[in-house]
Design a protein around this motif. Structure first.
Motif, PDB file in Angstrom:
ATOM      1  N   LEU A 190       0.839  -1.197   0.000  1.00 36.32           N
ATOM      2  CA  LEU A 190       0.000   0.000   0.000  1.00 36.32           C
ATOM      3  C   LEU A 190       0.871   1.243   0.000  1.00 36.32           C
ATOM      4  N   ASN A 191       0.631   2.119  -0.955  1.00 39.99           N
ATOM      5  CA  ASN A 191       1.402   3.348  -1.089  1.00 39.99           C
ATOM      6  C   ASN A 191       0.767   4.430  -0.216  1.00 39.99           C
ATOM      7  N   ILE A 192       1.041   4.319   1.065  1.00 36.28           N
ATOM      8  CA  ILE A 192       0.538   5.278   2.054  1.00 36.28           C
ATOM      9  C   ILE A 192       1.618   5.397   3.128  1.00 36.28           C
ATOM     10  N   PRO A 193       1.930   6.598   3.589  1.00 37.33           N
ATOM     11  CA  PRO A 193       3.013   6.762   4.554  1.00 37.33           C
ATOM     12  C   PRO A 193       2.743   6.048   5.886  1.00 37.33           C
ATOM     13  N   SER A 194       3.821   5.652   6.506  1.00 41.46           N
ATOM     14  CA  SER A 194       3.734   5.014   7.819  1.00 41.46           C
ATOM     15  C   SER A 194       2.999   5.923   8.799  1.00 41.46           C
ATOM     16  N   GLY A 195       2.070   5.351   9.541  1.00 38.35           N
ATOM     17  CA  GLY A 195       1.301   6.105  10.519  1.00 38.35           C
ATOM     18  C   GLY A 195      -0.008   6.671   9.988  1.00 38.35           C
ATOM     19  N   GLU A 196      -0.239   6.604   8.684  1.00 42.16           N
ATOM     20  CA  GLU A 196      -1.452   7.161   8.082  1.00 42.16           C
ATOM     21  C   GLU A 196      -2.550   6.120   7.864  1.00 42.16           C
ATOM     22  N   LEU A 197      -2.232   4.847   8.000  1.00 37.99           N
ATOM     23  CA  LEU A 197      -3.195   3.780   7.733  1.00 37.99           C
ATOM     24  C   LEU A 197      -3.953   3.414   9.002  1.00 37.99           C
ATOM     25  N   ASN A 198      -5.269   3.368   8.922  1.00 32.85           N
ATOM     26  CA  ASN A 198      -6.101   2.934  10.043  1.00 32.85           C
ATOM     27  C   ASN A 198      -6.360   1.441   9.862  1.00 32.85           C
ATOM     28  N   ASP A 199      -5.633   0.621  10.623  1.00 38.66           N
ATOM     29  CA  ASP A 199      -5.706  -0.828  10.501  1.00 38.66           C
ATOM     30  C   ASP A 199      -6.144  -1.441  11.832  1.00 38.66           C
ATOM     31  N   PRO A 200      -7.455  -1.446  12.119  1.00 34.08           N
ATOM     32  CA  PRO A 200      -7.922  -1.943  13.413  1.00 34.08           C
ATOM     33  C   PRO A 200      -7.711  -3.442  13.604  1.00 34.08           C
TER      34      PRO A 200
ATOM     35  N   ASP B  32     -10.602 -12.611   4.978  1.00 37.07           N
ATOM     36  CA  ASP B  32      -9.982 -11.295   5.175  1.00 37.07           C
ATOM     37  C   ASP B  32     -10.243 -10.338   4.016  1.00 37.07           C
ATOM     38  N   ALA B  33     -10.960 -10.767   2.995  1.00 38.95           N
ATOM     39  CA  ALA B  33     -11.134  -9.955   1.781  1.00 38.95           C
ATOM     40  C   ALA B  33     -11.730  -8.582   2.089  1.00 38.95           C
ATOM     41  N   ASP B  34     -12.791  -8.520   2.875  1.00 35.88           N
ATOM     42  CA  ASP B  34     -13.417  -7.227   3.172  1.00 35.88           C
ATOM     43  C   ASP B  34     -12.480  -6.315   3.954  1.00 35.88           C
ATOM     44  N   LYS B  35     -11.717  -6.884   4.876  1.00 37.57           N
ATOM     45  CA  LYS B  35     -10.762  -6.088   5.660  1.00 37.57           C
ATOM     46  C   LYS B  35      -9.672  -5.524   4.750  1.00 37.57           C
ATOM     47  N   ILE B  36      -9.185  -6.358   3.856  1.00 37.30           N
ATOM     48  CA  ILE B  36      -8.115  -5.938   2.949  1.00 37.30           C
ATOM     49  C   ILE B  36      -8.621  -4.878   1.976  1.00 37.30           C
ATOM     50  N   ILE B  37      -9.823  -5.039   1.469  1.00 36.97           N
ATOM     51  CA  ILE B  37     -10.392  -4.035   0.560  1.00 36.97           C
ATOM     52  C   ILE B  37     -10.517  -2.691   1.266  1.00 36.97           C
ATOM     53  N   ASN B  38     -10.871  -2.700   2.534  1.00 35.25           N
ATOM     54  CA  ASN B  38     -10.944  -1.464   3.311  1.00 35.25           C
ATOM     55  C   ASN B  38      -9.579  -0.777   3.365  1.00 35.25           C
ATOM     56  N   LEU B  39      -8.514  -1.534   3.571  1.00 37.14           N
ATOM     57  CA  LEU B  39      -7.170  -0.954   3.621  1.00 37.14           C
ATOM     58  C   LEU B  39      -6.747  -0.429   2.253  1.00 37.14           C
ATOM     59  N   ILE B  40      -7.062  -1.165   1.199  1.00 37.78           N
ATOM     60  CA  ILE B  40      -6.742  -0.720  -0.157  1.00 37.78           C
ATOM     61  C   ILE B  40      -7.497   0.567  -0.469  1.00 37.78           C
ATOM     62  N   ARG B  41      -8.739   0.645  -0.043  1.00 35.19           N
ATOM     63  CA  ARG B  41      -9.552   1.847  -0.278  1.00 35.19           C
ATOM     64  C   ARG B  41      -8.917   3.061   0.411  1.00 35.19           C
ATOM     65  N   GLN B  42      -8.401   2.866   1.632  1.00 34.96           N
ATOM     66  CA  GLN B  42      -7.736   3.983   2.328  1.00 34.96           C
ATOM     67  C   GLN B  42      -6.540   4.481   1.537  1.00 34.96           C
ATOM     68  N   SER B  43      -5.754   3.562   1.011  1.00 39.82           N
ATOM     69  CA  SER B  43      -4.580   3.949   0.213  1.00 39.82           C
ATOM     70  C   SER B  43      -5.016   4.668  -1.061  1.00 39.82           C
ATOM     71  N   TYR B  44      -6.060   4.179  -1.698  1.00 39.62           N
ATOM     72  CA  TYR B  44      -6.573   4.827  -2.910  1.00 39.62           C
ATOM     73  C   TYR B  44      -7.034   6.253  -2.615  1.00 39.62           C
ATOM     74  N   GLU B  45      -7.820   6.419  -1.562  1.00 40.05           N
ATOM     75  CA  GLU B  45      -8.329   7.746  -1.198  1.00 40.05           C
ATOM     76  C   GLU B  45      -7.172   8.697  -0.844  1.00 40.05           C
ATOM     77  N   TYR B  46      -6.145   8.188  -0.197  1.00 41.78           N
ATOM     78  CA  TYR B  46      -5.001   9.018   0.185  1.00 41.78           C
ATOM     79  C   TYR B  46      -4.267   9.533  -1.064  1.00 41.78           C
ATOM     80  N   ASN B  47      -4.206   8.707  -2.113  1.00 44.69           N
ATOM     81  CA  ASN B  47      -3.397   9.031  -3.293  1.00 44.69           C
ATOM     82  C   ASN B  47      -4.158   9.616  -4.466  1.00 44.69           C
ATOM     83  N   LYS B  48      -5.485   9.712  -4.380  1.00 41.71           N
ATOM     84  CA  LYS B  48      -6.210  10.199  -5.569  1.00 41.71           C
ATOM     85  C   LYS B  48      -6.143  11.695  -5.720  1.00 41.71           C
TER      86      LYS B  48
END
Length: 70
Positions: free
Chosen positions: A14-24, A54-70
């Motif tokens: 995931l192309n998102i800086p360390s500390g920016e990902l919400n991974d509960p 884990d598919a739904d959890k992983i998609i949530n993390l991918i979505r965060q990275s997408y939103e951060y980079n769009k």
């Protein structure tokens, strides 16, 4: 019973800086801490897609990275 993927786990970076990902769920690995880990690609987080559950959890993390980079 967890279903496992038949092949080796899929690694997703995931192309998102360390500390920016919400991974509960704690499924993403921070590649900058405690020591920088080199890899072929970009992004500070690695996810291993090993279980179909884990598919739904992983998609949530991918979505965060997408939103951060769009």
């Amino acid at each position: 019973m967890k279903q496992r993927l038949d092949l080796a786990p899929l690694k997703i970076f995931l192309n998102i800086p360390s500390g920016e990902l919400n991974d509960p769920y704690g499924i993403a690995r921070d590649l900058t801490k405690p020591k920088l880990i080199g890899h072929w690609g970009n992004g500070d987080y690695e996810i291993k897609f090993e279980n179909k559950e884990d598919a739904d959890k992983i998609i949530n993390l991918i979505r965060q990275s997408y939103e951060y980079n769009k």
